[in-house]
Design a protein around this motif. Structure first.
Motif, mmCIF file in Angstrom:
data_model
loop_
_atom_site.group_PDB
_atom_site.id
_atom_site.type_symbol
_atom_site.label_atom_id
_atom_site.label_comp_id
_atom_site.label_asym_id
_atom_site.label_seq_id
_atom_site.Cartn_x
_atom_site.Cartn_y
_atom_site.Cartn_z
ATOM 1 N N SER A 85 0.818 -1.204 0.000
ATOM 2 C CA SER A 85 0.000 0.000 0.000
ATOM 3 C C SER A 85 0.855 1.259 0.000
ATOM 4 O O SER A 85 1.991 1.260 0.471
ATOM 5 N N THR A 140 -3.415 -0.816 -2.451
ATOM 6 C CA THR A 140 -4.177 0.104 -1.600
ATOM 7 C C THR A 140 -3.527 1.476 -1.628
ATOM 8 O O THR A 140 -2.296 1.562 -1.709
ATOM 9 N N LYS A 151 -3.493 4.906 0.937
ATOM 10 C CA LYS A 151 -3.954 5.480 2.194
ATOM 11 C C LYS A 151 -3.949 6.986 2.028
ATOM 12 O O LYS A 151 -2.888 7.605 1.902
ATOM 13 N N LEU A 152 -5.154 7.558 1.982
ATOM 14 C CA LEU A 152 -5.278 8.998 1.763
ATOM 15 C C LEU A 152 -4.888 9.723 3.043
ATOM 16 O O LEU A 152 -5.394 9.413 4.129
ATOM 17 N N ILE A 158 -11.164 9.059 -4.778
ATOM 18 C CA ILE A 158 -11.789 7.761 -4.508
ATOM 19 C C ILE A 158 -12.281 7.139 -5.827
ATOM 20 O O ILE A 158 -12.114 5.942 -6.066
ATOM 21 N N ALA A 176 -9.297 5.849 -7.765
ATOM 22 C CA ALA A 176 -8.811 4.601 -7.173
ATOM 23 C C ALA A 176 -9.712 3.433 -7.573
ATOM 24 O O ALA A 176 -9.230 2.353 -7.913
ATOM 25 N N LYS A 177 -11.008 3.672 -7.548
ATOM 26 C CA LYS A 177 -11.949 2.602 -7.933
ATOM 27 C C LYS A 177 -11.727 2.175 -9.380
ATOM 28 O O LYS A 177 -11.708 0.989 -9.688
ATOM 29 N N ARG A 188 -7.694 -0.289 -3.623
ATOM 30 C CA ARG A 188 -8.495 -0.102 -2.415
ATOM 31 C C ARG A 188 -8.138 1.217 -1.730
ATOM 32 O O ARG A 188 -6.983 1.647 -1.779
ATOM 33 N N THR A 189 -9.127 1.856 -1.089
ATOM 34 C CA THR A 189 -8.848 3.142 -0.429
ATOM 35 C C THR A 189 -8.997 3.037 1.087
ATOM 36 O O THR A 189 -9.954 2.440 1.589
ATOM 37 N N CYS A 210 -15.727 5.194 0.081
ATOM 38 C CA CYS A 210 -14.356 4.857 0.511
ATOM 39 C C CYS A 210 -14.401 3.474 1.169
ATOM 40 O O CYS A 210 -15.379 3.126 1.827
#
Ligand code: C2E
Ligand code: MG
Ligand code: MG
Ligand code: MG
Length: 277
Positions: A180, A201, A203-204, A225, A228-229, A234-235, A254
């Protein structure tokens, strides 16, 4: 500075600097003994699924519990140990402690729970660094897909490390581990990096959510988001403390949330109790 003896501001600065060097030296001197003495502890912060409120896993975060000095937080020693390379020993130690815990839980009949561990950028100076991690995982019989390595986004800004990072992510996947991208958006990350680096992943970073009541902030988050999708990444939203943040993240889909709103990082026993609730 020649004036440092007489100019009050400089004198103050020098005193401060000396003190800082002393603590650095002091923490360095304590390191080996603390490592042997198991004074570095794994704390676990839950990641919660927004879809159903279930616990999707946890991030392992180091806490230095010194018998005399009390609890020392990562921000006070990680930069020092990054500077002199001790961080690599510490990360391996933390990883082994995580594997030990996972094996214990498994032996008690509990299902595997995904744990993420932070990797310092210093590891990437040695292209073979993953061998040591994978040997530890094997020794404790840990299914590799239980482990996700977190790399901080700033590592991607170093042109000399980019190739090693790319290859390392491929190796992680070949070994079955997940990867990630931590602190996404805290620096100068370009969105283009997401297609360059095959992470599972993102991580915001916490700073995205600080002014969630502003429409522009919400729009930026929604776009990230969505992106990312589209990329099938994954978020995780980091540092969530307020209901308003949580409501919005749920609205835009999210995947996971990590923050004080659910729990601080906990010692393993308390984390087990948290999961049982
Ligand atoms: P990180 O990996 O981005 O970890 C998230 C940090 O945010 C943690 O700080 C966590 O306690 C904090 N946090 C979580 N939820 C909230 C919240 O709702 N509000 C606020 N204000 N903060 C929240 P922590 O544990 O102090 O760690 C700081 C950084 O130190 C980590 O940032 C990571 O970069 C580094 N770190 C921690 N443990 C390790 C380790 O074992 N190895 C390495 N290499 N780095 C580590
Ligand atoms: Mg992290
Ligand atoms: Mg983070
Ligand atoms: Mg962060």
């Amino acid at each position: 500075n020649q004036d440092s003896g007489t100019h009050p501001a400089c004198a103050f600065y020098d005193a401060d600097f000396t003190k800082q060097l002393q603590t650095e030296q002091e923490l360095n001197d304590l390191f080996e003994h603390s490592l042997k003495n198991h004074d570095f502890k794994v704390y676990l912060q839950p990641k919660v699924r927004l879809l159903d409120g279930g616990i999707a896993g946890a991030e392992a975060l180091v806490r230095w519990i010194h018998p005399q000095k009390g609890i020392i937080f990562p921000s006070d020693f990680i930069p020092i140990f990054e500077h002199n390379g001790k961080i690599c020993h510490l990360d391996l130690y933390m990883f082994e402690e995580v594997c030990r815990l996972l094996e214990q839980w498994n032996q008690k009949g509990q299902p595997w729970i995904p744990i993420s561990v932070n990797l310092s950028r210093q590891h990437f100076k040695n292209p073979e660094f993953l061998k040591a991690f994978s040997e530890i995982a094997e020794r404790y019989h840990i299914p590799p897909n239980t482990i996700e390595f977190e790399l901080t986004e700033s590592i991607l800004f170093d042109p000399q490390q980019i190739e090693v990072v790319k290859i390392s992510i491929q190796k992680m996947h070949a070994l079955g581990f997940l990867c990630s991208l931590d602190d996404f958006g805290s620096g100068f990350s370009s969105l283009g990096l997401l297609k360059e680096f095959d992470v599972d992943t993102i991580k915001l970073d916490r700073q995205f959510f600080l002014d969630i009541s502003k429409e522009k902030s919400r729009d930026v988050i929604a776009c990230l988001i969505e992106l990312a999708k589209k990329l099938n990444v994954r978020t995780v939203a980091e540092g969530i403390e307020e209901q308003e943040q949580l409501d919005y993240l749920r609205e835009i889909g999210c995947d996971l949330v990590q923050g004080y709103i659910f729990s601080k990082p906990l010692p393993p026993k308390e984390f087990e109790a948290f999961c049982a609730r």
